[in-house]
Scaffold this motif. Structure first.
Motif, PDB file in Angstrom:
ATOM      1  N   HIS A  22       1.224  -1.203  -0.131  1.00 58.45           N
ATOM      2  CA  HIS A  22      -0.707  -0.255   0.249  1.00 58.45           C
ATOM      3  C   HIS A  22       0.912   0.990  -0.747  1.00 58.45           C
ATOM      4  CE1 HIS A  22      -4.329   1.521  -0.103  1.00 58.45           C
ATOM      5  NE2 HIS A  22      -3.660   2.301   1.001  1.00 58.45           N
ATOM      6  N   LEU A  23       1.871   1.438   0.819  1.00 54.93           N
ATOM      7  CA  LEU A  23       3.006   2.403   0.950  1.00 54.93           C
ATOM      8  C   LEU A  23       3.396   2.535  -0.401  1.00 54.93           C
ATOM      9  CD1 LEU A  23       4.563   4.311   2.571  1.00 54.93           C
ATOM     10  CD2 LEU A  23       6.181   2.319   2.868  1.00 54.93           C
ATOM     11  N   LEU A  24       4.219   1.582  -1.409  1.00 55.76           N
ATOM     12  CA  LEU A  24       4.360   1.784  -3.055  1.00 55.76           C
ATOM     13  C   LEU A  24       3.396   2.211  -3.598  1.00 55.76           C
ATOM     14  CD1 LEU A  24       5.649  -1.584  -3.309  1.00 55.76           C
ATOM     15  CD2 LEU A  24       6.898   0.429  -2.962  1.00 55.76           C
ATOM     16  N   LYS A  25       2.236   2.245  -3.292  1.00 57.23           N
ATOM     17  CA  LYS A  25       0.896   2.705  -3.687  1.00 57.23           C
ATOM     18  C   LYS A  25       0.923   4.810  -3.801  1.00 57.23           C
ATOM     19  CE  LYS A  25      -1.894  -0.805  -4.602  1.00 57.23           C
ATOM     20  NZ  LYS A  25      -3.087  -1.661  -4.367  1.00 57.23           N
ATOM     21  N   LEU A  26       0.840   4.569  -2.300  1.00 56.73           N
ATOM     22  CA  LEU A  26       0.973   5.604  -2.186  1.00 56.73           C
ATOM     23  C   LEU A  26       1.987   6.984  -2.269  1.00 56.73           C
ATOM     24  CD1 LEU A  26      -0.862   4.565   1.601  1.00 56.73           C
ATOM     25  CD2 LEU A  26      -2.380   6.059  -1.164  1.00 56.73           C
ATOM     26  N   ALA A  27       3.136   5.744  -2.055  1.00 52.38           N
ATOM     27  CA  ALA A  27       4.541   6.985  -2.374  1.00 52.38           C
ATOM     28  C   ALA A  27       5.503   6.177  -2.598  1.00 52.38           C
ATOM     29  CB  ALA A  27       5.101   7.366  -0.714  1.00 52.38           C
ATOM     30  N   ILE A 260       3.415  -6.084  21.209  1.00 49.91           N
ATOM     31  CA  ILE A 260       4.062  -5.327  20.967  1.00 49.91           C
ATOM     32  C   ILE A 260       3.188  -3.427  21.154  1.00 49.91           C
ATOM     33  CG2 ILE A 260       5.529  -3.253  19.193  1.00 49.91           C
ATOM     34  CD1 ILE A 260       6.389  -6.238  18.063  1.00 49.91           C
ATOM     35  N   ILE A 261       3.186  -2.634  22.311  1.00 48.62           N
ATOM     36  CA  ILE A 261       1.859  -2.056  22.433  1.00 48.62           C
ATOM     37  C   ILE A 261       2.151  -0.868  21.337  1.00 48.62           C
ATOM     38  CG2 ILE A 261       1.026  -0.325  23.813  1.00 48.62           C
ATOM     39  CD1 ILE A 261       2.222  -2.251  26.496  1.00 48.62           C
ATOM     40  N   VAL A 262       1.283  -0.337  20.646  1.00 42.32           N
ATOM     41  CA  VAL A 262       1.508   0.849  19.533  1.00 42.32           C
ATOM     42  C   VAL A 262      -0.071   1.660  19.669  1.00 42.32           C
ATOM     43  CG1 VAL A 262       2.305  -0.623  17.448  1.00 42.32           C
ATOM     44  CG2 VAL A 262      -0.188  -0.276  18.285  1.00 42.32           C
ATOM     45  N   ASN A 263       0.840   2.801  18.976  1.00 48.60           N
ATOM     46  CA  ASN A 263      -0.299   4.191  19.565  1.00 48.60           C
ATOM     47  C   ASN A 263      -0.784   3.563  18.210  1.00 48.60           C
ATOM     48  OD1 ASN A 263       0.954   5.103  17.354  1.00 48.60           O
ATOM     49  ND2 ASN A 263       1.373   6.931  18.943  1.00 48.60           N
ATOM     50  N   ASP A 264      -2.481   4.692  17.650  1.00 43.59           N
ATOM     51  CA  ASP A 264      -3.380   4.975  16.982  1.00 43.59           C
ATOM     52  C   ASP A 264      -2.339   4.902  15.603  1.00 43.59           C
ATOM     53  OD1 ASP A 264      -5.222   4.276  18.984  1.00 43.59           O
ATOM     54  OD2 ASP A 264      -6.375   6.691  18.426  1.00 43.59           O
ATOM     55  N   GLU A 265      -1.255   5.294  15.532  1.00 45.82           N
ATOM     56  CA  GLU A 265      -0.544   5.478  14.904  1.00 45.82           C
ATOM     57  C   GLU A 265       0.105   4.068  13.925  1.00 45.82           C
ATOM     58  OE1 GLU A 265      -1.056   7.930  12.799  1.00 45.82           O
ATOM     59  OE2 GLU A 265      -1.772   9.199  14.251  1.00 45.82           O
ATOM     60  N   MET A 266       0.165   3.228  15.010  1.00 45.71           N
ATOM     61  CA  MET A 266       0.928   2.166  14.628  1.00 45.71           C
ATOM     62  C   MET A 266       2.208   1.870  15.075  1.00 45.71           C
ATOM     63  SD  MET A 266      -2.044  -0.159  14.300  1.00 45.71           S
ATOM     64  CE  MET A 266      -0.894  -1.090  13.938  1.00 45.71           C
ATOM     65  N   GLU A 267       2.314   3.203  15.939  1.00 51.11           N
ATOM     66  CA  GLU A 267       4.157   4.118  16.203  1.00 51.11           C
ATOM     67  C   GLU A 267       4.199   2.656  18.015  1.00 51.11           C
ATOM     68  OE1 GLU A 267       4.841   7.981  15.941  1.00 51.11           O
ATOM     69  OE2 GLU A 267       7.290   7.121  15.241  1.00 51.11           O
ATOM     70  N   LEU A 300      -1.163   2.634   8.639  1.00 53.45           N
ATOM     71  CA  LEU A 300       0.107   2.178   9.180  1.00 53.45           C
ATOM     72  C   LEU A 300       0.929   3.003   7.653  1.00 53.45           C
ATOM     73  CD1 LEU A 300       3.511   2.287  10.003  1.00 53.45           C
ATOM     74  CD2 LEU A 300       3.032   0.345  10.033  1.00 53.45           C
ATOM     75  N   ALA A 301       0.378   2.851   6.843  1.00 51.17           N
ATOM     76  CA  ALA A 301       0.836   3.446   4.993  1.00 51.17           C
ATOM     77  C   ALA A 301       0.477   4.559   4.822  1.00 51.17           C
ATOM     78  CB  ALA A 301       0.045   2.476   3.971  1.00 51.17           C
ATOM     79  N   LYS A 302      -0.287   4.257   4.831  1.00 53.37           N
ATOM     80  CA  LYS A 302      -0.544   6.563   5.164  1.00 53.37           C
ATOM     81  C   LYS A 302       0.213   7.448   6.191  1.00 53.37           C
ATOM     82  CE  LYS A 302      -5.815   6.190   3.678  1.00 53.37           C
ATOM     83  NZ  LYS A 302      -6.751   5.310   4.014  1.00 53.37           N
ATOM     84  N   ARG A 303       0.691   6.947   7.024  1.00 51.09           N
ATOM     85  CA  ARG A 303       0.791   7.334   8.114  1.00 51.09           C
ATOM     86  C   ARG A 303       2.775   7.655   7.126  1.00 51.09           C
ATOM     87  NH1 ARG A 303       3.849  10.430  10.822  1.00 51.09           N
ATOM     88  NH2 ARG A 303       3.965  10.254  13.017  1.00 51.09           N
ATOM     89  N   LEU A 304       3.286   6.203   6.703  1.00 52.87           N
ATOM     90  CA  LEU A 304       4.971   6.756   6.051  1.00 52.87           C
ATOM     91  C   LEU A 304       4.508   7.089   4.877  1.00 52.87           C
ATOM     92  CD1 LEU A 304       4.982   2.855   7.099  1.00 52.87           C
ATOM     93  CD2 LEU A 304       6.332   4.726   7.850  1.00 52.87           C
ATOM     94  N   ALA A 305       3.943   7.172   4.429  1.00 57.28           N
ATOM     95  CA  ALA A 305       3.513   8.721   3.268  1.00 57.28           C
ATOM     96  C   ALA A 305       3.308   9.264   3.226  1.00 57.28           C
ATOM     97  CB  ALA A 305       2.426   7.090   2.071  1.00 57.28           C
ATOM     98  N   GLY A 306       3.354   9.544   4.860  1.00 61.63           N
ATOM     99  CA  GLY A 306       3.054  11.425   5.105  1.00 61.63           C
ATOM    100  C   GLY A 306       1.984  12.116   4.611  1.00 61.63           C
ATOM    101  N   ILE A 307       0.910  10.888   4.487  1.00 65.22           N
ATOM    102  CA  ILE A 307      -0.727  11.418   4.219  1.00 65.22           C
ATOM    103  C   ILE A 307      -1.411  11.692   5.747  1.00 65.22           C
ATOM    104  CG2 ILE A 307      -2.751  10.405   3.379  1.00 65.22           C
ATOM    105  CD1 ILE A 307      -1.581   9.231   1.280  1.00 65.22           C
ATOM    106  N   ASP A 308      -2.362  12.709   5.408  1.00 64.32           N
ATOM    107  CA  ASP A 308      -3.092  12.988   6.837  1.00 64.32           C
ATOM    108  C   ASP A 308      -4.413  12.056   6.905  1.00 64.32           C
ATOM    109  OD1 ASP A 308      -3.553  14.263   9.407  1.00 64.32           O
ATOM    110  OD2 ASP A 308      -4.429  16.258   8.604  1.00 64.32           O
ATOM    111  N   ALA A 309      -4.418  11.256   7.685  1.00 67.11           N
ATOM    112  CA  ALA A 309      -5.662  10.039   7.748  1.00 67.11           C
ATOM    113  C   ALA A 309      -5.793  10.035   9.122  1.00 67.11           C
ATOM    114  CB  ALA A 309      -5.439   9.142   6.877  1.00 67.11           C
ATOM    115  N   PRO A 310      -7.216   9.943   9.161  1.00 64.38           N
ATOM    116  CA  PRO A 310      -7.197   9.396  11.003  1.00 64.38           C
ATOM    117  C   PRO A 310      -6.135   7.955  11.358  1.00 64.38           C
ATOM    118  CG  PRO A 310      -9.237   8.902   9.101  1.00 64.38           C
ATOM    119  CD  PRO A 310      -8.469   9.900   8.308  1.00 64.38           C
ATOM    120  N   GLY A 311      -6.757   8.200  12.330  1.00 58.77           N
ATOM    121  CA  GLY A 311      -5.758   6.463  12.834  1.00 58.77           C
ATOM    122  C   GLY A 311      -6.099   5.509  13.144  1.00 58.77           C
ATOM    123  N   TYR A 312      -5.905   4.612  14.159  1.00 57.99           N
ATOM    124  CA  TYR A 312      -6.312   3.443  13.941  1.00 57.99           C
ATOM    125  C   TYR A 312      -7.467   3.144  15.212  1.00 57.99           C
ATOM    126  CZ  TYR A 312      -7.123  -1.597  14.298  1.00 57.99           C
ATOM    127  OH  TYR A 312      -8.091  -3.379  14.393  1.00 57.99           O
TER     128      TYR A 312
END
Lengths: 813, 105
Positions: A22-27, A260-267, A300-312
């Protein structure tokens, strides 16, 4: 050029690779990507392992991303190696072989591992889990030598494993600690029905059994239970649950709980380090089903592509499962208590069960379906929306369609359709997307909805639903819809355009667009080929066909395939060939290393996977006419054996077919045209689903028109019955020309006849003088056609378009 | 990274409203010749399903992917609504005298 960030993913499984995809598609060029996976395989579909065991799928088929995919996307793939440390200070990952990988960002997608019961003897030979390809191979091996298998765990995974083992011919028992199977997904009645069904298929069950230890010398012999009983076993498969793989994260100072504990951004708690999939724990939940993991991947893909989108936000899960033909579905919370009430219906005759659970606020919160799961999607979407269903509980339970309940009022049906129901299956467009397009983007026509959302843009099968939604949700705005043109570039209809071209004798596409005030100066991929067709149809002698306005296939006179290669189909008149032609095709196929040679549905041979550069050379060597298997033209004339050999044949269908194919080959038409000739009413050439089908009867021929075997099957209408072959030609020519002159570009004869009516066609062809006039026009057009393959072979200017312009390697620096 | 200017061919070798494909350092590139005489280069791969853009229909600075009709702006590389995504574009230069086409990489 900006230096790319280094992204390293640890883990090469479904959730992780989906994220990267998905990341490859976005960026596409944002990162240099490395993937480290410890299994020696590319990404495969773990869920399908049970199908591999059950024999319905091949190992190769479960690969989702093959080796080439990594290569093509410039991903560095390291397999068979395990990452052992993430040095978060140096930003470096170390593998167990001591290799180092620098990173700017890391995705941990290490998945999970099966939980192995810590009981005595669990390290003996023949005790395995059910998780990966290797486990599958062990099971396949074992089934060849041994007879008795025991699966510990009566959950989803255990039953899948047991199904596979049964299929491999092993006597299989399933041990379960609970007193009924799949207690996380099913309530007791549904579970009992499932158990009965599986027993009928040969599984045996040992319920309420707690495993104590495993006995045997080197290899397992028996499984012993805490109650003192035992069961013989040559193979024990543990499927008692999974445990997120967190060791690497933990050792690297990342916060872990169960996962592994992640936040809504999967970080994770360390910036730049993310976790996704079964290894991740979000808001206290580590998911094990694929749908939520893919949802995480999208975020996560959107986050990595720098796209502003709602978290998980977490997922409500549903399970839809098929165990040897038994459909089971469950979603949400379905166990009733003081505040939750259930409705259920059980039909032991049909083997179905349905239960829905409503909470104290009247919201649907859970459902279980057994035997018939067709309502699953609708119920699941109701659960996800958390809508109050008070007063509708019985409808939901009985599954009486809302349409019927509303007395068949169509408006009510569209209103009742859930927002997340997919309307356009080709493009995955939901009702909500369409309604939003109507409300907030001002769409007030099917075409504007199509332009905005893609709904009805591919096969068009959902157009009536889109129209319905439009009429319900656009209200007054749709009462006077904007007039729809043939595409977004004009408001003119096909008939208006054709009339204007004739009135002003417009002889080029550019002129037509200009005079008729096109909004796009060079049109689009819809109107350009349409105009090219209309002008050419009206003025066959004067119009110079514009190849740039033809669709790809018609420009290259070959069918483009999904990988950019083409297919070559030489003409085989009436499906009759000769040994020497077959040899020639075979030799050319060999010479050009054609990857696949396949018979088409139209009785000829398809050479698939040909490089564009090779097309003219192949045509030259074949020295056969183009089969036009790629265009909006006459395709094939399919024939049966007919009176030449067949003992039932009443007429020479082969000769008739060949005569028609020779007469009509190369004919441009609004859409593709398929013909067939059958030698008797048994109709082996399937003439009654063709655009034009001829069926021989004793002493004559039936002419059938407007059939289709494609998107929407339509049987032909009988146009007339004639006596001679010449009459067949006269009627066929007249019919085809009428279609050419009247139909909309890209409209098959079936749709055209549905639109104008059979009576119109019959009337237009009733008088012989009209038929002869049409026939003379089609003959004029046909006389001007030439074989496109020959033309290209002989013309250097045309031929250059098949060649690569340049191939430049470092030397050019 | 230093950019280099690479001679790839002549404008007359590409029909108007048409495209030719080429490779530079194993990157597949589609080179388009528009009606206004300009020559544009993009990576020859639709972000949707990897369709070859060089085989698509060219309409006024945009190309329609031959596989599923995604429309891509050749100047910005941006996929047009309702689809999303983008392709890499490469800077081009045409010598008006000789018609030589250069790509900057």
């Amino acid at each position: 050029m900006k230096k790319r960030e280094k992204l390293v993913m640890i883990g090469n499984g479904m959730a992780g690779v989906r994220t990267v995809e998905h990341l490859l598609k976005l960026a596409p060029h944002a990162y240099d990507i490395t993937i480290i996976g410890d299994e020696p395989h590319p990404n495969y579909n773990r869920i399908m392992l049970s199908s591999v065991l059950a024999g319905s799928t091949d190992m190769k088929e479960i690969v989702i991303n093959d080796w080439d995919w990594y290569k093509e996307n410039g991903i560095k793939l390291v397999v068979g190696e395990k990452a052992v440390r993430i040095d978060t200070k140096q930003r470096q990952i170390t593998t167990q072989l001591g290799k180092h990988f620098d990173y700017d960002r890391v995705i941990i997608a290490t998945g999970s591992q099966p939980f192995m019961l810590p009981i005595g003897g669990s390290n003996k030979e023949g005790v395995i889990a059910f998780r990966n390809i290797k486990d599958c191979e062990t099971m396949l091996e074992a089934s060849k030598q041994y007879k008795k298998a025991v699966v510990i765990g009566g959950g989803l995974l255990g039953l899948e494993a047991a199904r596979g083992l049964i299929h491999l011919g092993m006597e299989t028992s399933v041990v379960h600690i609970h007193d009924y199977l799949m207690e996380r997904q099913l309530d007791e009645p549904a579970s009992r029905m499932l158990q009965r069904e599986l027993e009928a298929q040969g599984m045996t069950f040992l319920l309420n059994k707690q495993s104590a230890f495993i006995s045997g010398r080197k290899r397992v012999k028996a499984l012993h239970f805490t109650d003192g009983s035992e069961v013989q076993a040559d193979l024990i498969v543990m499927a008692v649950g999974i445990r997120p793989n967190v060791e690497l994260a933990k050792a690297s100072g990342i916060d872990v709980n169960r996962g592994i504990i992640v936040n809504d951004e999967m970080e994770t708690n360390l910036p730049g380090i993310y976790a996704v999939g079964e290894c991740a724990e979000h808001r206290g939940i580590a998911y094990g089903l694929v749908a939520p993991l893919y949802e995480q991947g999208m975020v996560l893909a959107k986050r990595l592509a720098g796209i502003d989108a709602p978290g998980y936000q977490g997922s409500v899960t549903s399970t839809k499962l098929k165990v040897s033909g038994v459909d089971v579905f469950s979603a949400g919370s379905f166990i009733e208590d003081a505040s939750r009430k259930s409705l259920r219906i059980q039909d032991d005759l049909a083997g179905t069960y349905k239960k829905i659970t409503i909470d104290s606020n009247g919201k649907l919160i859970g459902a279980v379906l057994f035997g018939d799961t067709s309502d699953g999607a609708e119920l699941f979407s109701l659960i996800k929306r958390g809508e109050v269903v008070e007063g509708r509980e019985k409808e939901l339970l009985l599954g009486i369609s809302l349409d019927q309940l509303n007395g068949g009022n169509p408006a009510a049906r569209y209103e009742a359709m859930p927002d997340d129901e997919i309307v356009c299956g080709c493009n995955g467009v939901t009702k909500a997307t369409i309604v939003d397009a109507i409300h907030s983007k001002g769409c007030n026509s099917v075409s504007s909805i199509k332009a905005c959302t893609k709904a009805s843009g591919s096969c068009g099968g959902c157009k009536p639903i889109v129209e319905g939604l439009l009429s319900v949700y656009a209200g007054d705005a749709a009462a006077e819809p904007v007039k729809e043109g043939i595409c977004g570039c004009t408001t003119l209809s096909r008939d208006e355009i054709v009339a204007e071209i004739q009135r002003m004798k417009l002889l080029t596409i550019k002129e037509t667009m200009n005079v008729l005030s096109w909004t796009e100066p060079e049109g689009c991929s819809k109107c350009r080929p349409a105009l090219n067709y209309y002008i050419g149809m009206l003025y066959p002698e004067e119009y110079a066909d514009e190849k740039e306005s033809r669709i790809t296939n018609e420009r290259y006179h070959a069918n483009i395939q999904k990988d950019g290669t083409f297919s070559v189909v030489p003409r085989v008149y009436g499906g009759v060939t000769t040994p020497s032609d077959l040899k020639k095709i075979a030799e050319v196929a060999e010479k050009f290393n054609v990857p696949m040679v396949k018979f088409t549905g139209g009785q000829r041979l398809d050479l698939l996977g040909v490089k564009k550069e090779d097309l003219p050379k192949m045509w030259e060597e074949l020295d056969m006419p183009s089969g036009h298997a790629y265009g909006k033209t006459l395709r094939t004339v399919k024939t049966c054996v007919g009176s030449t050999f067949c003992r039932f044949g009443t007429q020479d269908s082969i000769a008739m077919g060949i005569r028609m194919e020779k007469a009509f080959e190369r004919l441009n038409a609004p859409s593709k045209v398929k013909l067939a000739v059958s030698g008797c009413p048994r109709n082996c050439a399937e003439a009654t689903i063709k655009d034009l089908g001829i069926v021989a009867i004793d002493g004559g021929w039936e002419i059938h028109v407007g059939g289709n075997g494609g998107v929407k099957v339509r049987a032909t209408d009988l146009l007339c019955v004639v006596k001679t072959e010449d009459e067949v030609m006269e009627w066929s020519s007249a019919f085809l020309q009428l279609y050419r002159e009247q139909a909309i570009w890209n409209e098959r004869t079936a749709q055209w006849i549905e639109r104008v009516g059979l009576d119109y066609v019959k009337q237009a062809l009733q008088k012989q003088e009209d038929r002869l006039a049409l026939m003379s026009r089609i003959n004029k057009t046909l006389s001007l056609t030439t074989d496109p393959w020959k033309e290209i072979i002989q013309d250097k200017e045309l031929r250059k378009n098949f060649e690569q312009l340049a191939d430049i390697q470092t030397a050019a620096q | 990274m230093a950019t280099s200017k690479i001679l790839v061919g002549k404008r007359s070798e590409i029909d108007v409203k048409s495209s030719r494909k080429l490779r530079i350092e194993n990157i597949d590139i589609a080179l388009f010749h528009l009606s206004d005489g300009s020559v544009l280069a993009v990576e020859n791969k639709c972000p949707h399903k990897g369709g070859l853009l060089s085989e698509g229909m060219v309409c006024d600075g945009k190309v329609h992917c031959p596989l599923h009709d995604w429309k891509i702006d050749l100047r910005s590389g941006k996929v047009q609504d309702p689809d999303e995504g983008c392709v890499t574009t490469f800077k081009t230069e045409v010598d008006e005298q000789s018609g030589d086409i250069y790509i900057h990489m």
